[in-house]
Scaffold this motif. Structure first.
Motif, PDB file in Angstrom:
ATOM      1  N   PRO A 196      -4.054   4.160  -2.457  1.00 32.16           N
ATOM      2  CA  PRO A 196      -5.046   4.043  -3.544  1.00 32.16           C
ATOM      3  C   PRO A 196      -6.186   3.104  -3.164  1.00 32.16           C
ATOM      4  O   PRO A 196      -6.333   1.997  -3.708  1.00 32.16           O
ATOM      5  CB  PRO A 196      -4.209   3.491  -4.699  1.00 32.16           C
ATOM      6  CG  PRO A 196      -3.131   2.692  -4.034  1.00 32.16           C
ATOM      7  CD  PRO A 196      -2.800   3.441  -2.761  1.00 32.16           C
ATOM      8  N   ALA A 252      -8.904   1.742  -5.977  1.00 29.77           N
ATOM      9  CA  ALA A 252      -8.305   0.791  -6.913  1.00 29.77           C
ATOM     10  C   ALA A 252      -7.941  -0.507  -6.202  1.00 29.77           C
ATOM     11  O   ALA A 252      -8.135  -1.603  -6.743  1.00 29.77           O
ATOM     12  CB  ALA A 252      -7.067   1.410  -7.553  1.00 29.77           C
ATOM     13  N   TRP A 253      -7.445  -0.381  -4.978  1.00 28.31           N
ATOM     14  CA  TRP A 253      -7.055  -1.576  -4.220  1.00 28.31           C
ATOM     15  C   TRP A 253      -8.272  -2.452  -3.906  1.00 28.31           C
ATOM     16  O   TRP A 253      -8.234  -3.679  -4.085  1.00 28.31           O
ATOM     17  CB  TRP A 253      -6.352  -1.159  -2.935  1.00 28.31           C
ATOM     18  CG  TRP A 253      -5.717  -2.307  -2.206  1.00 28.31           C
ATOM     19  CD1 TRP A 253      -6.275  -3.102  -1.258  1.00 28.31           C
ATOM     20  CD2 TRP A 253      -4.390  -2.818  -2.400  1.00 28.31           C
ATOM     21  NE1 TRP A 253      -5.397  -4.065  -0.830  1.00 28.31           N
ATOM     22  CE2 TRP A 253      -4.236  -3.913  -1.515  1.00 28.31           C
ATOM     23  CE3 TRP A 253      -3.330  -2.451  -3.211  1.00 28.31           C
ATOM     24  CZ2 TRP A 253      -3.042  -4.632  -1.437  1.00 28.31           C
ATOM     25  CZ3 TRP A 253      -2.148  -3.174  -3.142  1.00 28.31           C
ATOM     26  CH2 TRP A 253      -2.019  -4.250  -2.262  1.00 28.31           C
ATOM     27  N   LEU A 288      -1.919  -3.338 -10.454  1.00 22.61           N
ATOM     28  CA  LEU A 288      -1.699  -1.893 -10.330  1.00 22.61           C
ATOM     29  C   LEU A 288      -0.587  -1.438 -11.268  1.00 22.61           C
ATOM     30  O   LEU A 288      -0.686  -0.402 -11.921  1.00 22.61           O
ATOM     31  CB  LEU A 288      -1.339  -1.540  -8.884  1.00 22.61           C
ATOM     32  CG  LEU A 288      -2.463  -1.453  -7.856  1.00 22.61           C
ATOM     33  CD1 LEU A 288      -1.875  -1.230  -6.467  1.00 22.61           C
ATOM     34  CD2 LEU A 288      -3.436  -0.325  -8.185  1.00 22.61           C
ATOM     35  N   ALA A 329      -1.951   2.220 -13.013  1.00 16.87           N
ATOM     36  CA  ALA A 329      -2.456   2.872 -11.800  1.00 16.87           C
ATOM     37  C   ALA A 329      -1.338   3.130 -10.796  1.00 16.87           C
ATOM     38  O   ALA A 329      -1.358   4.135 -10.080  1.00 16.87           O
ATOM     39  CB  ALA A 329      -3.548   2.010 -11.165  1.00 16.87           C
ATOM     40  N   PHE A 330      -0.373   2.231 -10.748  1.00 18.64           N
ATOM     41  CA  PHE A 330       0.743   2.420  -9.810  1.00 18.64           C
ATOM     42  C   PHE A 330       1.566   3.657 -10.194  1.00 18.64           C
ATOM     43  O   PHE A 330       1.933   4.462  -9.338  1.00 18.64           O
ATOM     44  CB  PHE A 330       1.625   1.177  -9.791  1.00 18.64           C
ATOM     45  CG  PHE A 330       2.804   1.283  -8.866  1.00 18.64           C
ATOM     46  CD1 PHE A 330       2.632   1.265  -7.491  1.00 18.64           C
ATOM     47  CD2 PHE A 330       4.086   1.416  -9.372  1.00 18.64           C
ATOM     48  CE1 PHE A 330       3.722   1.365  -6.628  1.00 18.64           C
ATOM     49  CE2 PHE A 330       5.186   1.513  -8.517  1.00 18.64           C
ATOM     50  CZ  PHE A 330       5.006   1.492  -7.146  1.00 18.64           C
ATOM     51  N   HIS A 385      -0.345   6.667  -9.271  1.00 20.52           N
ATOM     52  CA  HIS A 385      -0.311   6.807  -7.813  1.00 20.52           C
ATOM     53  C   HIS A 385       1.010   7.432  -7.357  1.00 20.52           C
ATOM     54  O   HIS A 385       1.021   8.340  -6.518  1.00 20.52           O
ATOM     55  CB  HIS A 385      -0.502   5.427  -7.176  1.00 20.52           C
ATOM     56  CG  HIS A 385      -0.182   5.368  -5.719  1.00 20.52           C
ATOM     57  ND1 HIS A 385      -0.905   6.046  -4.756  1.00 20.52           N
ATOM     58  CD2 HIS A 385       0.801   4.699  -5.045  1.00 20.52           C
ATOM     59  CE1 HIS A 385      -0.390   5.791  -3.564  1.00 20.52           C
ATOM     60  NE2 HIS A 385       0.651   4.988  -3.713  1.00 20.52           N
TER      61      HIS A 385
END
Length: 489
Positions: free
Chosen positions: A141, A144-145, A372, A377-378, A381
């Protein structure tokens, strides 16, 4: 840069000569390599507490001997060619070799030739590599990271100058507490979670905490080699236990066995899922035997054909299970971030031992992972990875069955790899792996694999195929090359 020069003011040797001699020796011995800038005369005079003119005269002497040169920028640097090397060739293979003491033999080292063998230099990897446990870097990702790294960087500038909590970054432990409750059924406090540098670091922490002199540990046969190494290097005797279609076979194990290492979600390497009945039977044995279980959930984020079962830790009613998780498969092994969930009565001792071993980990990556998880988001992902890996797994299975209709495939219900059993007319897994490598395809036999530890003779026809790092097109191409190799056998 300060130079390691000592001035003996009581010596009859002039200070200038002492400086010249010591700088010359630093260059001859390779401590100052060619092109290295040495301190200015003003800097060195302040360091040594001597007159600047003394330093200038010393530098002039070294310049005349060809050791130093002054460039147009006024910087003084070590010359490209050492004068001593220009007039002397050391046939013994190194300078000052006659002055060196003998080196002790490496065979005397306890950890010589012990390695989980996870690192493979990129130039040694085949073009189409079914490597085990390696996620697809293209699914990282990145956006986002990058955004979260930028947002957290300023806030963590102060933290860099402070020692971290040995347990790990608090926000990440809180985020993991909620994540594990929802996804694994594990109810714990943030103080029970210790952040570690990957699963191997977690294994070493647990084994060092709980192993005792002359103790024994039960491990699956075959098992992950890194786990076996963690036990063996701590002096723990390994007791192999057979694995069937329901997982580890619970038997009348020796009473001195105080630790059990299992991979119930996706047994490594065969990929079977431990049944609920077998989990309950294992926990019953643990309770009666006053032992502990290390539950390694190395790729439990990826489940395809059925819902995941409750983790052993979630079923545990007697605080006997230590849960080991990692972000190596879900985000990337290069992050070196994992975690261990200890029973409450072991958590403080584990934290103290972690402080002795490494005193915690850098916080910036932990902060990003925490956000995340909290932001969702995690989870998104993981959902993307799961869909991609499912499509790749299906492509691999379809390709194998089309090319080799009588193929036996197992371990495909979850994880990132499966087992392909070669037919009786095929060469052994080792022979096929060698031939496939010449064709640019990496496949990995269970028997003799550097990442697997087998106690009884492993089936010589079983091959591990990791489909995660390859696209569907690459998988189809790789299966075609394997088929071509087998047609030539």
């Amino acid at each position: 840069m300060q130079l390691p020069i000592l001035i003996n003011r009581a010596s009859e040797v002039p200070i200038q000569s002492q400086i010249v001699s010591q700088i010359r020796d630093l260059i001859d011995r390779g401590f100052l390599s060619s092109g290295t800038r040495v301190p200015s005369s003003r800097e060195l005079s302040e360091q040594l507490g001597v007159a600047r003119r003394t330093i200038m005269l010393a530098y002039e002497k070294l310049n005349s001997e060809g050791y130093l040169e002054t460039r147009q920028s006024s910087a003084t640097v070590v010359c490209e060619l050492n004068p001593r090397q220009a007039i002397h060739v050391d046939t013994a293979g190194g300078s000052h070799s006659s002055d060196r003491l003998p080196t002790p033999p490496a065979t005397d080292l306890a950890f010589a030739h012990i390695n989980p063998n996870l690192y493979i230099p990129p130039h040694q990897r085949p073009e189409l590599d079914f490597s085990i446990g390696r996620p697809d870097h293209r699914l990282f990702p990145q956006k986002a990271w990058q955004r979260l790294m930028f947002e957290n960087f300023a806030a963590h500038a102060r933290v860099i100058s402070e020692y971290p909590d040995p347990r790990g970054y608090l926000d990440l432990r809180i985020a993991l507490r909620e994540h594990l409750r929802k996804t694994r059924g594990i109810v714990c406090s943030e103080n029970q979670i210790i952040i570690v540098s990957g699963a191997q670091d977690g294994l070493n922490l647990v084994v060092r905490l709980l192993s005792q002199p002359n103790s024994s540990a039960i491990v699956e046969d075959p098992c992950y080699h890194g786990a076996a190494i963690a036990f063996e290097t701590s002096g723990v005797k390994l007791i192999p236990a057979a694995v069937d279609r329901e997982g580890i076979v619970v038997d009348d194990w020796p009473k001195e066995a105080r630790l059990i290492y299992v991979t119930p979600s996706h047994q490594f390497p065969y990929g079977v899922t431990m049944s609920l009945e077998r989990r309950e039977k294992l926990l019953s044995w643990v309770y009666k035997s006053d032992a502990y279980v290390i539950e390694d959930d190395y790729d439990g984020d990826f489940r395809y054909n059925s819902s995941p079962l409750f983790s052993l830790s979630a079923l545990d009613q007697s605080n006997r299970v230590i849960y080991l998780g990692t972000f190596s498969k879900s985000i990337g092994p290069g992050l070196r971030v994992g975690y261990v969930v200890f029973p409450q009565h072991l958590a403080d001792a584990a934290s103290d031992l972690k402080a002795v071993m490494s005193n915690g980990l850098p916080t910036l990556s932990q902060a990003v992972i925490a956000q995340l998880i909290r932001s969702g988001a995690f989870e998104r992902h993981i959902a993307v990875m799961r869909r991609q890996y499912l499509a790749r797994r299906d492509t691999l299975i379809a390709g194998l069955l089309k090319a080799f209709p009588k193929s036996r495939i197992s371990g495909e219900e979850g994880g990132m790899h499966l087992i392909w059993a070669l037919g009786p007319n095929h060469p052994s897994a080792q022979d096929l792996a060698s031939k496939c490598k010449d064709a640019g395809v990496g496949i990995y036999p269970v028997g003799g694999s550097p990442i697997c530890k087998s106690f009884s003779p492993a089936n010589s026809r079983d091959v591990m195929l990791g489909y995660a790092p390859l696209t569907e097109e690459q998988i189809s191409q790789a299966v075609g090359r394997i088929e071509h190799v087998l047609l030539k056998c």
